[in-house]
Design an enzyme around this catalytic site. Structure first.
Site, PDB file in Angstrom:
ATOM      1  N   TRP A  24       0.982  -1.131  -0.249  1.00  0.00           N
ATOM      2  CA  TRP A  24       0.037  -0.096  -0.395  1.00  0.00           C
ATOM      3  C   TRP A  24       0.549   1.194   0.031  1.00  0.00           C
ATOM      4  CZ3 TRP A  24      -0.133  -4.047   3.084  1.00  0.00           C
ATOM      5  CH2 TRP A  24      -0.014  -4.198   4.274  1.00  0.00           C
ATOM      6  N   GLU A  37      -5.069   0.516   6.610  1.00  0.00           N
ATOM      7  CA  GLU A  37      -5.008   1.081   7.494  1.00  0.00           C
ATOM      8  C   GLU A  37      -6.434   0.444   8.185  1.00  0.00           C
ATOM      9  OE1 GLU A  37      -2.612   1.578   9.737  1.00  0.00           O
ATOM     10  OE2 GLU A  37      -2.019   3.166   8.099  1.00  0.00           O
ATOM     11  N   THR A  43      -4.819  -6.786  12.780  1.00  0.00           N
ATOM     12  CA  THR A  43      -4.498  -8.141  12.150  1.00  0.00           C
ATOM     13  C   THR A  43      -3.432  -7.236  11.763  1.00  0.00           C
ATOM     14  OG1 THR A  43      -6.409  -7.875  10.590  1.00  0.00           O
ATOM     15  CG2 THR A  43      -5.192  -9.371  10.043  1.00  0.00           C
ATOM     16  N   LEU A  80      -9.898 -12.864   7.381  1.00  0.00           N
ATOM     17  CA  LEU A  80      -9.590 -11.134   8.322  1.00  0.00           C
ATOM     18  C   LEU A  80     -10.040 -11.004   9.391  1.00  0.00           C
ATOM     19  CD1 LEU A  80      -9.093  -8.338   5.848  1.00  0.00           C
ATOM     20  CD2 LEU A  80      -6.978  -9.524   7.502  1.00  0.00           C
ATOM     21  N   TYR A  82     -13.377  -9.203  12.612  1.00  0.00           N
ATOM     22  CA  TYR A  82     -13.940  -8.204  13.191  1.00  0.00           C
ATOM     23  C   TYR A  82     -14.481  -7.834  11.626  1.00  0.00           C
ATOM     24  CZ  TYR A  82     -10.887  -8.719  16.928  1.00  0.00           C
ATOM     25  OH  TYR A  82     -11.069  -8.758  17.785  1.00  0.00           O
ATOM     26  N   TYR A 120      -7.428   7.978  14.403  1.00  0.00           N
ATOM     27  CA  TYR A 120      -6.076   7.188  13.568  1.00  0.00           C
ATOM     28  C   TYR A 120      -6.242   6.825  12.295  1.00  0.00           C
ATOM     29  CZ  TYR A 120      -2.307   4.186  12.458  1.00  0.00           C
ATOM     30  OH  TYR A 120      -1.260   3.166  11.326  1.00  0.00           O
ATOM     31  N   ASP A 138      -1.340   5.239  16.973  1.00  0.00           N
ATOM     32  CA  ASP A 138      -2.090   4.063  17.871  1.00  0.00           C
ATOM     33  C   ASP A 138      -1.261   3.372  18.687  1.00  0.00           C
ATOM     34  OD1 ASP A 138       0.224   2.707  16.224  1.00  0.00           O
ATOM     35  OD2 ASP A 138      -0.780   2.059  15.504  1.00  0.00           O
ATOM     36  N   CYS A 192      11.163  -0.547  18.248  1.00  0.00           N
ATOM     37  CA  CYS A 192      10.843  -0.395  19.409  1.00  0.00           C
ATOM     38  C   CYS A 192       9.395  -1.441  19.955  1.00  0.00           C
ATOM     39  CB  CYS A 192      10.746   0.971  19.932  1.00  0.00           C
ATOM     40  SG  CYS A 192      10.004   1.822  21.119  1.00  0.00           S
ATOM     41  N   CYS A 200      17.031  -1.180  21.461  1.00  0.00           N
ATOM     42  CA  CYS A 200      17.309  -0.125  21.624  1.00  0.00           C
ATOM     43  C   CYS A 200      18.718   0.504  20.734  1.00  0.00           C
ATOM     44  CB  CYS A 200      17.521   0.640  22.538  1.00  0.00           C
ATOM     45  SG  CYS A 200      16.737   0.276  23.581  1.00  0.00           S
ATOM     46  N   CYS A 209      15.951   9.011  24.073  1.00  0.00           N
ATOM     47  CA  CYS A 209      15.299   8.071  25.448  1.00  0.00           C
ATOM     48  C   CYS A 209      15.370   8.194  26.798  1.00  0.00           C
ATOM     49  CB  CYS A 209      15.239   6.992  24.304  1.00  0.00           C
ATOM     50  SG  CYS A 209      13.911   5.817  25.301  1.00  0.00           S
TER      51      CYS A 209
HETATM   52 FE1  SF4 Z   1      12.269   2.775  21.855  1.00  0.00          FE
HETATM   53 FE2  SF4 Z   1      13.525   4.025  23.492  1.00  0.00          FE
HETATM   54 FE3  SF4 Z   1      14.789   1.882  22.332  1.00  0.00          FE
HETATM   55 FE4  SF4 Z   1      14.258   3.322  20.590  1.00  0.00          FE
HETATM   56  S1  SF4 Z   1      15.750   3.330  22.249  1.00  0.00           S
HETATM   57  S2  SF4 Z   1      13.568   1.240  20.716  1.00  0.00           S
HETATM   58  S3  SF4 Z   1      12.760   4.867  21.463  1.00  0.00           S
HETATM   59  S4  SF4 Z   1      13.038   1.734  23.854  1.00  0.00           S
END
Ligand code: SF4
Length: 361
Positions: A24, A37, A43, A80, A82, A120, A138, A192, A200, A209
């Site tokens: 998409w 979306e 899903t 799918l 819902y 969203y 979201d 994340c 990280c 962060c």
């Molecule tokens: Fe998530 Fe922070 Fe790690 Fe990046 S640094 S993956 S934002 S916890």
């Protein structure tokens, strides 16, 4: 400069080289963004890919969707889950044809008026397809932003979501809002991550962060425990007659509204009680008995999990012989070809093979 502003150049740079390749995204028109979306709600991306391509081949634009017969739409959506999402898509497509000449509106306010489009999805369409500086927040985005800012506010609360969206809206770059929203979505989906430790060391936001710096990634985001699901016992009848199985169309309102199911009753019935129940399926109607039971035997048990309820299903394989009465309108005999091309059986019931054995996967 706050952390929301600071993150932008890093995210845009990262996205340029790491954006997920998704069908998409090849031609991000409003229709394409919208369909993808809606499919992606609840899903996984990998599951959506094939559905999306098939859906677009058959319903390439708003007009085609608005005219798609309901049963065909359910067939395209089969598996799918819902299903109200698909019904709302069609209703919204009809409204777009009637009120906007077949072109989706480009503002969040107008998009929000369409069935099935929430904040969203409206934000995603407005930013990705129309480059409007609107956030699309979201669960993925809430997780990334909570960890980034070290926020311990409960992300299940609507006011917390609203606040984060407002903060994000303030810093949205004109023209690149779609990229920014998709960058945060992709970081949330691939770096994340929600389950297990976030990656990280691969994250372009690591140096900004708070959760990384303070070692609190396992505690953030804060989310209240969901309520326990209610367990409902059901007894399901796989009634076979001359190579066809009996299907029943569910009522137009409620769970799996308007979809086909195997006839079933509440409770966990013994074989004796199950035989009595299946023989009585039509006893209270004007139609008499469209079949008689020749044999009944236990099939595999199955389970299906909805968001708030869990069905524990005891199943019986019933061999039947046609009677002299015809079926009521909401029942149908479906052969293998009908099941393949015509009637869609929701995942909740697509649990058994023809011998009553549980399907794998
Ligand atoms: Fe998530 Fe922070 Fe790690 Fe990046 S640094 S993956 S934002 S916890």
């Amino acid at each position: 400069m706050n952390v929301y502003e600071e993150m932008i150049p890093y995210l845009l740079h990262w996205y340029r080289y790491n954006a997920r390749v998704l069908p998409w995204r090849e031609d991000p028109s409003a229709y394409h963004v919208w369909i993808s979306e809606i499919m992606l709600q609840q899903t996984r991306v990998e599951a959506v890919r094939a559905y999306y391509t098939r859906f677009l081949e058959e319903l390439p634009d708003v007009k085609a969707l608005s005219e798609c017969p309901d049963d065909r739409l359910m067939k395209l959506w089969e598996g799918l889950g819902y299903y109200s999402r698909a019904r709302n898509l069609k209703k919204a497509a009809q409204a777009v044809c009637e009120q906007y000449g077949g072109t989706l509106p480009d503002t969040v306010t107008e998009l929000r008026k369409l069935p099935g489009i929430g904040d969203y999805t409206a934000g995603a369409i407005a930013s990705i397809a129309f480059h409007k500086p609107e956030p699309a927040v979201d669960g993925n985005v809430l997780r990334v932003l909570s960890r980034l800012s070290g926020s311990r506010a409960c992300i299940a609360l609507p006011e917390v979501k609203k606040e984060m969206a407002a903060e994000l809206r303030k810093v949205m770059p004109a023209e690149r809002s779609g990229e920014l929203n998709q960058a945060i979505m992709d970081i949330g989906a691939t770096v994340c991550v929600p389950n297990g430790s976030p990656h990280c060391e691969e994250c372009p936001l690591m140096h900004l962060c708070t959760a990384f710096r303070e070692g609190t990634t396992s505690e953030i985001p804060v989310k209240e425990e969901k309520k326990e699901r209610r367990i409902e016992e059901r007894t399901v009848f796989l009634i076979e007659c001359e190579g066809a199985v009996l299907l029943h169309r569910r009522p137009e309102k409620g769970l799996l509204a308007g979809l086909f199911e195997y006839p079933n009753v509440l409770g966990k019935l013994s074989v004796k009680k199950a035989e009595a129940a299946v023989s009585e399926l039509f006893s209270e109607t004007e139609y008499g008995t469209p079949f008689t039971v020749r044999s009944i035997k236990k099939a595999d048990n199955a389970k299906h999990i909805f968001s708030h309820i869990e069905w524990h299903m005891t199943a019986y394989l019933v061999k039947a012989e046609k009677g002299n009465a015809s079926l009521p309108d909401d029942y149908v005999w479906a052969g293998p070809e009908d099941l393949r091309t015509r009637y869609s059986l929701p995942t909740a019931f697509a649990k058994w093979d023809a011998r009553g054995k549980a399907k794998k996967g």
